[in-house]
Motif scaffolding. Structure first.
Motif, PDB file in Angstrom:
ATOM      1  N   HIS A   1       0.795  -1.223   0.000  1.00  0.00           N
ATOM      2  CA  HIS A   1       0.000   0.000   0.000  1.00  0.00           C
ATOM      3  C   HIS A   1       0.832   1.279   0.000  1.00  0.00           C
ATOM      4  CE1 HIS A   1      -2.361  -3.264   1.903  1.00  0.00           C
ATOM      5  NE2 HIS A   1      -3.211  -2.883   0.958  1.00  0.00           N
TER       6      HIS A   1
ATOM      7  N   ASP B   1      -6.566  -0.360   0.638  1.00  0.00           N
ATOM      8  CA  ASP B   1      -7.199  -0.135   1.939  1.00  0.00           C
ATOM      9  C   ASP B   1      -6.232  -0.131   3.109  1.00  0.00           C
ATOM     10  OD1 ASP B   1      -9.631  -0.070   0.732  1.00  0.00           O
ATOM     11  OD2 ASP B   1     -10.128  -2.166   1.141  1.00  0.00           O
ATOM     12  N   GLY B   2      -4.993  -0.558   2.862  1.00  0.00           N
ATOM     13  CA  GLY B   2      -4.066  -0.712   3.972  1.00  0.00           C
ATOM     14  C   GLY B   2      -4.087  -2.137   4.482  1.00  0.00           C
ATOM     15  N   CYS B   3      -3.238  -2.440   5.477  1.00  0.00           N
ATOM     16  CA  CYS B   3      -3.167  -3.807   5.990  1.00  0.00           C
ATOM     17  C   CYS B   3      -2.604  -3.780   7.409  1.00  0.00           C
ATOM     18  CB  CYS B   3      -2.281  -4.677   5.097  1.00  0.00           C
ATOM     19  SG  CYS B   3      -0.562  -4.152   5.077  1.00  0.00           S
TER      20      CYS B   3
ATOM     21  N   LYS C   1      -0.961  -0.134   8.771  1.00  0.00           N
ATOM     22  CA  LYS C   1      -1.829   0.562   9.734  1.00  0.00           C
ATOM     23  C   LYS C   1      -1.123   0.803  11.067  1.00  0.00           C
ATOM     24  CE  LYS C   1      -6.429  -0.566   7.949  1.00  0.00           C
ATOM     25  NZ  LYS C   1      -7.663  -1.325   8.226  1.00  0.00           N
TER      26      LYS C   1
ATOM     27  N   THR D   1      -4.359  -5.465  18.284  1.00  0.00           N
ATOM     28  CA  THR D   1      -5.262  -5.671  19.413  1.00  0.00           C
ATOM     29  C   THR D   1      -4.638  -5.233  20.733  1.00  0.00           C
ATOM     30  OG1 THR D   1      -6.651  -7.242  20.554  1.00  0.00           O
ATOM     31  CG2 THR D   1      -4.593  -8.104  19.698  1.00  0.00           C
TER      32      THR D   1
ATOM     33  N   MET E   1      -2.523  -9.467  24.483  1.00  0.00           N
ATOM     34  CA  MET E   1      -3.346 -10.649  24.272  1.00  0.00           C
ATOM     35  C   MET E   1      -2.526 -11.911  24.528  1.00  0.00           C
ATOM     36  SD  MET E   1      -5.443 -11.901  20.913  1.00  0.00           S
ATOM     37  CE  MET E   1      -6.929 -10.952  21.101  1.00  0.00           C
TER      38      MET E   1
ATOM     39  N   PRO F   1     -15.673   1.821  10.966  1.00  0.00           N
ATOM     40  CA  PRO F   1     -14.881   1.291   9.855  1.00  0.00           C
ATOM     41  C   PRO F   1     -13.548   0.731  10.347  1.00  0.00           C
ATOM     42  CG  PRO F   1     -15.748   3.459   9.312  1.00  0.00           C
ATOM     43  CD  PRO F   1     -16.089   3.209  10.739  1.00  0.00           C
ATOM     44  N   GLY F   2     -13.265  -0.506   9.951  1.00  0.00           N
ATOM     45  CA  GLY F   2     -11.971  -1.107  10.303  1.00  0.00           C
ATOM     46  C   GLY F   2     -11.927  -1.760  11.673  1.00  0.00           C
ATOM     47  N   ILE F   3     -12.957  -1.564  12.495  1.00  0.00           N
ATOM     48  CA  ILE F   3     -12.919  -2.141  13.839  1.00  0.00           C
ATOM     49  C   ILE F   3     -13.983  -3.222  13.946  1.00  0.00           C
ATOM     50  CG2 ILE F   3     -13.184  -1.699  16.292  1.00  0.00           C
ATOM     51  CD1 ILE F   3     -12.250   1.142  15.755  1.00  0.00           C
TER      52      ILE F   3
ATOM     53  N   ARG G   1     -11.043  -9.216  16.688  1.00  0.00           N
ATOM     54  CA  ARG G   1     -10.082  -8.219  17.160  1.00  0.00           C
ATOM     55  C   ARG G   1      -8.891  -8.081  16.213  1.00  0.00           C
ATOM     56  NH1 ARG G   1      -9.892 -10.653  23.165  1.00  0.00           N
ATOM     57  NH2 ARG G   1     -12.072 -11.289  23.189  1.00  0.00           N
TER      58      ARG G   1
ATOM     59  N   LEU H   1      -6.946  -6.914  12.534  1.00  0.00           N
ATOM     60  CA  LEU H   1      -6.937  -5.736  11.661  1.00  0.00           C
ATOM     61  C   LEU H   1      -7.390  -6.127  10.259  1.00  0.00           C
ATOM     62  CD1 LEU H   1      -3.600  -4.020  12.712  1.00  0.00           C
ATOM     63  CD2 LEU H   1      -5.900  -3.085  12.924  1.00  0.00           C
ATOM     64  N   THR H   2      -8.182  -5.248   9.633  1.00  0.00           N
ATOM     65  CA  THR H   2      -8.647  -5.527   8.277  1.00  0.00           C
ATOM     66  C   THR H   2      -7.814  -4.751   7.267  1.00  0.00           C
ATOM     67  OG1 THR H   2     -10.191  -3.700   8.388  1.00  0.00           O
ATOM     68  CG2 THR H   2     -11.032  -5.863   9.012  1.00  0.00           C
ATOM     69  N   GLY H   3      -7.980  -5.121   5.994  1.00  0.00           N
ATOM     70  CA  GLY H   3      -7.268  -4.429   4.937  1.00  0.00           C
ATOM     71  C   GLY H   3      -7.439  -5.190   3.647  1.00  0.00           C
ATOM     72  N   ASP H   4      -6.557  -4.911   2.653  1.00  0.00           N
ATOM     73  CA  ASP H   4      -6.624  -5.704   1.431  1.00  0.00           C
ATOM     74  C   ASP H   4      -5.219  -6.150   1.059  1.00  0.00           C
ATOM     75  OD1 ASP H   4      -5.645  -3.223   0.716  1.00  0.00           O
ATOM     76  OD2 ASP H   4      -6.698  -3.154  -1.205  1.00  0.00           O
TER      77      ASP H   4
ATOM     78  N   ALA I   1      -6.640 -10.001   9.571  1.00  0.00           N
ATOM     79  CA  ALA I   1      -5.471 -10.716  10.082  1.00  0.00           C
ATOM     80  C   ALA I   1      -5.752 -11.171  11.505  1.00  0.00           C
ATOM     81  CB  ALA I   1      -4.250  -9.805  10.071  1.00  0.00           C
TER      82      ALA I   1
ATOM     83  N   PRO J   1      -5.290 -11.713  15.251  1.00  0.00           N
ATOM     84  CA  PRO J   1      -4.441 -10.930  16.153  1.00  0.00           C
ATOM     85  C   PRO J   1      -3.403 -11.790  16.879  1.00  0.00           C
ATOM     86  CG  PRO J   1      -6.594 -11.278  17.147  1.00  0.00           C
ATOM     87  CD  PRO J   1      -6.672 -11.843  15.745  1.00  0.00           C
TER      88      PRO J   1
ATOM     89  N   LYS K   1      -1.274 -13.862  13.282  1.00  0.00           N
ATOM     90  CA  LYS K   1      -1.236 -12.977  12.102  1.00  0.00           C
ATOM     91  C   LYS K   1      -1.521 -13.627  10.750  1.00  0.00           C
ATOM     92  CE  LYS K   1       0.307 -10.082  15.216  1.00  0.00           C
ATOM     93  NZ  LYS K   1      -0.278  -8.971  15.823  1.00  0.00           N
TER      94      LYS K   1
ATOM     95  N   HIS L   1      -3.768 -14.335   7.495  1.00  0.00           N
ATOM     96  CA  HIS L   1      -4.814 -13.516   6.883  1.00  0.00           C
ATOM     97  C   HIS L   1      -5.937 -14.398   6.366  1.00  0.00           C
ATOM     98  CE1 HIS L   1      -1.109 -11.092   6.617  1.00  0.00           C
ATOM     99  NE2 HIS L   1      -1.930 -10.090   6.891  1.00  0.00           N
TER     100      HIS L   1
END
Ligand code: SRM
Ligand SMILES: Cc1cc2nc3c(=O)[nH]c(=O)nc-3n(C[C@H](O)[C@H](O)[C@H](O)COP(=O)(O)OP(=O)(O)OC[C@H]3O[C@@H](n4cnc5c(N)ncnc54)[C@H](O)[C@@H]3O)c2cc1C
Ligand code: SF4
Ligand code: FES
Lengths: 847, 116
Positions: free
Chosen positions: A489, A520-522, A526, A552, A560, B24-26, B64, B66-69, B77, B79, B82, B84
């Motif tokens: 990204h 969108d980021g990753c 992020k 998280t 976590m 968004p994103g959460i 919990r 993280l999202t993305g593309d 992903a 938590p 990791k 995807h």
């Protein structure tokens, strides 16, 4: 036993070991069975860095043996085994234990021993030498029982030994027979500057002194009586008056010897016996012994080529130019430093106020460089050396090469590009520019890969800047864009991202994505952007626009665990905690049934909290006066302290007070990776500060500041950045250091790795932080101060905000908790149940 | 697409939350007919729902992540370790033989329904 022919190697020193590596790397080595006789109790170690043993390196750190080398390569290493005789006719070697070992080929790599002048009294107690780890142990022990130390010999090694004695706390003297220091490498002018600098460091230099005898002293253990009538009292004497080849085996076997010692070898490093080679400091080639490691390495390669018939290389002599740092003084000597070549002419540059001396010696026609002497400023060393080695034509005004660059004009030099392919770049490992270029073509695009592929810059490190320049320039020529992209990204490195945020005053990830990114980021870009935004603007990290960027751990402000529960770590600055505080932590743990453990970072960790319990737990901890410990963040973890001068009988400063001060100052600051610090109250170092990113050790006068240490996966000792600092200067340097790291490091790069990848190394870092060479000191301090001023306890802000608290629940549509979180009792506390236990649900604890 | 083909029962829409509960994103986790469902609203407004159980850590934590593309696929992903997961198919990018269950999502007015 086998039909293989057998090579016996006598000596597993630096050169002997290089030979084994060189052999193992050549096709055809399988044809040999190799037996190595090693007199010392341990395999080869780095003698060049021997002095580092005094600054905390261990014998293991200094080892030259990679992994399980001897087993992997099927070579038999015999430690504590000295060879005492060779029978050329029978082709056998006899060991001190009386064993006889047959050989087909014999390689003598027995090195040399320190020469001790035979003056009466030279063998008195505490009269020592400097060659092996055992010698250093004896010096350490001797120094502990001494106040004054004398080094006999003012050459390269003697001055290094003097530094060691000074660092061990002795009043140190250097006694030299010649009229100047480093008589071989320097001229009178350079030696005089070096002397002034060394004396300014508190080491007394006595030149032109011939020691007549050593006898019992009046105020100290010994007195040295000199031929001129002067006398010098001392407790310890270290002889460093040159080396002599350990050629006794050659003499006994009747090999051809030099008149003044050394086993004579030809260009293939063969002795007068066609089956016996000699390499390293025991070998006499063309009438000379090479007392440096690089020529020895070349000999080792020649013999490996010869034995495996890999190539018909020959030893053709070696350049003896040297660049080194003696007691913090930079010294360089190149080629004909004295200007002894007929018709040679010299240029001098002398800067008395700054104690800089530079000289170049050029040929009679002024076209080529013959030699140089540099004291106090060796920046030109690499350039001058290449001019000399490659006989490159000098510019019209050769003096420009040693004149300082003024008013922004670029200093005269040669670009890496101008070097011919044959130029030798790394002399320690005999790597040419051509070798580097072909490694780049074979895919080594980064300095680390290049080092592994060519071994360049892996020994003395003197060539690393040049290797870096060549890499950069070759990559550019090949049109390779040096890829440092963070992820798909953002086509930028973390450092560039930081710059974009700061300069563009970017405040959110969305803005960053819009202006500089795509998609969108990753989960890489992020959190990285979140960390950069935090390091720059220090917004509350759970602000709506930042919250979705956090891992998280940062999102729930807790770590976590494997079962989806979290751990809670309240800050206990410097490891100090009141009894009331401990009771409060205990009460919280008890109330919420949390597993309690003392961490490796001098504080208490409470495990097994469900996400919905976190706010209540933290409200209670905050009420008891605790703050977030940021165990979850890429930020300052702990500042470990020792008890220091307040209680400890040895402490010289208040280490707990300083640790608390540092922890409060830097808490919460987001950085490329986590940060750890330590403060010890004296040199005993009970806080292990030298294993931390920032280590502070008290001295009589203030604080020594160490940086870039690391425990963890690849431990690294921190290095001294500056000494004897007062409190204010200490904080100023740490501020600058941290902000410089935050600005320039890669994502998830600890300070240790950042430092190892830094072009220019420790010197460069010192220049930036201590000497403010980039002129950004004030800016770094101001940026850091902004972060200090805007600190807020994230947990406090969170529990005060009902909107934020809504996020701390397992289900969006139910008050139920996760039935998959199950504990069992163990040693009076709880632990997560295993899946078998969960299925059986036996002996589990309701949560 | 519905990855829970082994479930004989026909999924029914379950009202789980307000659209504004989805930032968004959460991600959030909803309990829908006894199943833990992780729900995400992405940048483009699209809402996805997958199983909350992480097959690699065996913990209920996917919400919990993280999202993305990645290469055009919308992902979340885990938590913990990791990995995807593709939000459209549930498939794990690092281990294609592993997949999360995928749930249908409907928005009516300002309520979010999950087909569970
Ligand atoms: C709790 C603790 C172990 C303990 O029970 O003592 C711990 C626990 C974890 N450590 Fe550690 N480390 C703990 C002290 C250390 C130390 C000792 C120290 O700080 O003096 C080290 C070596 C020193 C160092 O960092 O240089 C240490 C080196 C690591 C590393 C390796 C870092 C490296 O550069 O090689 C990791 C992995 C990483 O960060 O990428 C790590 C990562 C972790 C993580 C975050 C792993 C994870 O993602 O789950 C653990 C979770 C913490 C939690 O849940 O609270 N932990 N960890 C210690 C917490 C200290 C504190 O009070 O904050
Ligand atoms: C403190 C110090 C600093 C130095 N700094 C530099 C520097 O900055 N740059 C540089 O280029 N050089 C430096 N040198 C010199 C460098 O270390 C030597 O050139 C190099 O070690 C020579 O390697 P070698 O294998 O010939 O000898 P060594 O490394 O001495 O190895 C010889 C080995 O053979 C063993 N041995 C001897 N006889 C026998 C026997 N009969 N049987 C079995 N084993 C035997 C010895 O015990 C020893 O282990 C330094 C040396 C010292 C001591
Ligand atoms: S480092 Fe020094 S002051 Fe601190 S506890 Fe150890 S001996 Fe005492
Ligand atoms: S010149 Fe010593 S490592 Fe390259």
């Amino acid at each position: 036993m086998s039909s293989k022919s057998r090579i016996v190697v006598v000596g597993n020193g630096m050169v002997g070991h290089k030979f084994l590596e060189a052999l193992a790397a050549r096709p055809g080595h399988e044809a040999f069975e190799v037996v190595v006789l090693c007199e010392e109790p341990r395999p080869a170690y780095d003698r060049v860095y021997l002095s580092a043993y005094f600054s905390g390196k261990t014998a293991a750190d200094l080892s030259l043996v990679q992994g399980d080398f001897f087993n992997e390569k099927n070579m038999a290493l015999r430690l504590n085994t000295k060879a005492v005789a060779i029978d050329k006719a029978a082709k056998t070697v006899t060991t001190a234990a009386g064993e006889t070992i047959g050989y087909d080929k014999l390689v003598l790599a027995t090195g040399s021993y320190p020469f001790v002048p035979p003056v009466p009294g030279h063998d008195r107690e505490h009269c020592l030498v400097y060659r092996t780890i055992e010698d250093l142990e004896a010096i350490k022990a001797g120094a502990a029982a001494s106040k004054v130390g004398v080094v006999v010999g003012g050459g390269l090694l003697g001055l290094e030994a003097a530094k060691a004695l000074r660092d061990l706390g002795l009043e140190t003297h250097v006694v030299e027979f010649a009229p100047r220091l480093m008589a071989v490498q320097l001229d009178d002018g350079g030696a005089a500057v070096l002397r002034r600098k060394i004396e300014a460091l508190g080491v007394k230099v006595h030149t032109g002194k011939n020691t007549k005898e050593i006898v019992t002293g009046e105020t100290h253990r010994h007195v040295m009586n000199f031929a001129c009538g002067d006398r010098l009292e001392t407790d310890l004497i270290l002889f460093s008056a040159g080396i002599r080849p350990r050629d006794e085996l050659g003499r006994q076997a009747g090999l051809e010897m030099g008149a003044r010692g050394g086993i004579v070898v030809n260009n293939a490093c063969l002795t007068s016996d066609p089956d016996i080679y000699a390499i390293g400091e025991v070998a006499l080639w063309s009438g000379r012994i090479y007392g440096l490691v690089a020529p020895g390495y070349q000999m080792a390669n020649v013999v490996a080529d010869h034995l495996t018939a890999s190539a018909a290389t020959e030893f053709a002599g070696a350049d003896m130019s040297t660049k080194l740092k003696l007691m913090g003084v930079d010294v360089g000597s190149i080629g004909d430093a004295q200007g002894a070549t007929p018709g040679a002419q010299s240029y001098y540059y002398i800067d008395e106020p700054n104690e800089i001396y530079k000289k170049i010696v050029v040929s009679a026609d002024g076209k080529t460089l013959l030699g140089a002497v540099l004291v106090g400023d060796v920046e030109a060393y690499g350039t001058l050396l290449q001019f000399m080695l490659n006989k490159m034509e000098l510019p019209a005004h050769p003096d420009a090469l040693i004149l300082p660059a003024r008013d922004g004009s670029a200093s005269a030099g040669i670009g890496a590009d101008a070097l011919p392919l044959t130029a030798q770049i790394c002399s320690c490992n005999n790597v040419s520019k051509a070798d580097i270029c072909s490694a780049i073509d074979a895919g080594a695009m980064e300095i680390g890969d290049l080092k592994t592929a060519t071994k360049a810059a892996t020994s003395c490190g003197g060539c690393s800047a040049l290797v870096g320049q060549i890499l950069k320039c070759e990559l550019q020529k090949r049109g390779v864009e040096v890829k440092k992209d963070l992820c798909e990204h953002f086509p930028y490195s973390r450092q560039e991202m930081f710059h974009l945020v700061k300069v563009g005053r970017i405040r959110s990830f969305e803005e960053m994505l819009e202006k500089h990114g795509r998609g969108d980021g990753c989960d890489i870009c992020k959190p990285t952007t979140a960390s950069i935004l935090a390091s720059t603007w220090n917004d509350y990290i759970l602000k709506n626009e930042h919250a979705g960027l956090q891992d998280t751990n940062d999102y729930f402000l807790a770590n976590m665990q494997k079962d989806g529960t979290y751990s809670v770590v309240p800050r206990m600055p410097g490891g100090e905690v009141t009894p009331e505080g401990l009771i409060a932590v205990g009460q919280v743990a008890k109330k919420y049934n949390l597993y309690t453990k003392i961490t490796g970072g001098q504080r208490v960790d409470l495990f097994g909290a469900r996400v919905d319990q976190l706010p209540a737990i933290w409200s209670e901890l905050i009420a008891a006066g605790f703050e977030s410990g940021h165990a979850y963040g890429k930020s300052l973890r702990t500042v470990k302290s020792c008890v220091g001068s307040t209680w400890c009988r040895y402490g010289v400063q208040d280490s707990v007070g300083m640790a608390i001060h540092l922890e409060k100052r830097y808490r919460g600051i987001r950085s490329p990776h986590k940060l750890k610090m330590g403060v010890s109250g004296c040199t005993r170092e009970c806080a292990e500060a030298q294993g931390k990113d920032v280590g502070v050790i008290a001295t009589e006068k203030g604080w020594n500041l160490y940086v870039c240490g690391n425990g963890g996966m690849k431990p690294r000792h921190a290095e001294l950045l500056a000494g004897d600092l007062d409190d204010a200067t200490l904080l100023r340097y740490i501020d600058r250091f941290l902000m410089f790291y935050i600005r320039t490091a890669d994502r998830l790069q600890r300070t240790s790795v950042w430092r190892d990848n830094m072009e220019g190394g420790l010197d460069y870092l010192k220049d930036v932080v201590v000497n403010d060479s980039l002129g950004i000191g004030a800016e770094l301090e101001a940026d850091l101060q902004h972060l200090v001023d805007t600190y807020q306890c994230e947990w406090k802000s969170t529990v005060e905000d009902p909107e934020k608290l809504k996020r701390f629940r397992h289900f969006v549509n139910s008050d139920k908790t996760d039935d998959n979180v199950v504990f069992v009792p163990e040693r009076g506390q709880v632990r997560p149940a295993t899946s078998a236990e969960k299925q059986g649900r036996i002996g589990t604890v309701a949560v | 697409m519905n990855a829970r083909s082994n479930l004989a029962e026909v999924p029914v829409p379950v009202d789980v939350c307000h659209v504004s509960d989805l930032l968004p994103g959460i991600g959030v986790c909803a309990l829908a007919r006894g199943q833990q469902v992780a729900i995400f609203r992405l940048r483009d407004g699209a809402i996805h729902a997958v199983g909350n159980h992480d097959p690699f850590s065996a913990a209920n934590v996917i919400s919990r992540g993280l999202t993305g593309d990645l290469k055009g696929r919308k992902v979340v992903a885990s938590p913990i370790y990791k990995q995807h997961f593709d939000l459209a198919t549930g498939q794990c990018l690092e281990a294609p033989e592993v997949a999360l269950p995928v749930y249908g999502v409907q928005v009516e007015g300002d309520r979010v329904f999950v087909l569970a």
